[in-house]
Design an enzyme around this catalytic site. Sequence first.
Site, PDB file in Angstrom:
ATOM      1  N   TYR A  43    -140.006 -25.654 -28.850  1.00 22.84           N
ATOM      2  CA  TYR A  43    -138.880 -24.769 -29.161  1.00 22.84           C
ATOM      3  C   TYR A  43    -138.864 -23.665 -28.111  1.00 22.84           C
ATOM      4  CZ  TYR A  43    -135.315 -22.718 -32.181  1.00 22.84           C
ATOM      5  OH  TYR A  43    -134.140 -22.225 -32.672  1.00 22.84           O
ATOM      6  N   LYS A  98    -128.741 -50.092 -44.009  1.00 25.64           N
ATOM      7  CA  LYS A  98    -128.466 -50.533 -42.637  1.00 25.64           C
ATOM      8  C   LYS A  98    -129.389 -49.822 -41.663  1.00 25.64           C
ATOM      9  CE  LYS A  98    -125.352 -53.089 -40.361  1.00 25.64           C
ATOM     10  NZ  LYS A  98    -124.747 -54.348 -40.804  1.00 25.64           N
TER      11      LYS A  98
END
Length: 386
Positions: A43, A98
């Site tokens: 970060y 999926k």
Amino acid sequence: MSQPEQTTTFDLDAAAFRAHEGGKLEVRATKPLRDRDDLSLLYTPGVADVCLAIAEDPSLSRRFTARNNTVAVVSDGTAVLGLGDIGPLGAMPVMEGKAVLFKHFGGVDAIPVTLESGSVDELVEAVVRLAPSFGGINLEDISAPRCFDIERRLRERLDIPVFHDDQHGTAIVVLAGLINACRVLDRPMSSLTVAVSGAGAAGVAVTQLLQLAGVTDIVVCDSRGVIEPGRADLVAHKQQLADTTNPRGLRGSLGDALVGADVYVGVSGGTVPEEQVATMAPDPIIFALANPNPEVHPDVAHRYASIVATGRSDYPNQINNVLAFPGIFRGALDAGGVQISEEMKLAAARAIADLVEEPSADLIVPPVFQEGVAEAVAAAVAAHAS
């Protein structure tokens, strides 16, 4: 938006519900976060130079973010499996499923994105605005004919793979099965007469891919019968079928199309009467793919057909899209996130067919869990990337 009345009582403790409890996906980090040094790299401040480099050269996003291995599974829930228009929330369990298949079979991270249904313009614009986060777009369970325009327009506007699996995944596996059926029966594909029942997403794509593979005599039927130029009720995609199929000029019903046909491909549901099946050519090929009830029950089909395929897992020759889409996207992403071409679809179908070393009447496509399917499809797709 008012909530529909509850008309069915479900056993929320049943095994199927327990399997979906809490959803089927989670987010995991690929880099360790152990201390302040890791934090400063992952970060701020370490991320700043990476951001600026990508802003200067957007292609770097494929290397320095997860984008190149992340696909959006996009649906508005208007044509879910055999359930119909059940909306974006109702569609979520399917889209999560999926995503699980993408990861398990192709190593591709997939994120369900279910949208409130709207106009074609609205849905296209929504997906375009989301697209920078993804390396590819898998369209799923969007009703016809809207699905055709949505896919076409997204392909025109985006530089990443866009693939409507209900169309092309089905078509690729059907073609793979038919390639091996022809090998078993020693028939050239160009000699086949094919009757396709269903002129929606799957029927259109199956027809077009079979034509690319060399099948010249295809008759497509919808609920009103044979699609032919004399009909005045044809919407745009059916008019295109009328202009490019049915070389013998047949008219009438599906029963008329089946007379003397070598192949039946059912992607529509309903039931084909046995007396119509009996009029097909000797030893025909029957792909009755509706789920859970095939258009021709396998017991009936086997009375006449030399080769029978369904969409079900409890019969031989399951025509299942999972044989195609994980490898299709794996290959397209590995090739740099290219658009999926017709040549890539043909290559994928041939790769699937070739994985069956000794095709037989009960083995024309690989089993869903056969090792190496996605890898073979990915390699074939990447090899045909331009």
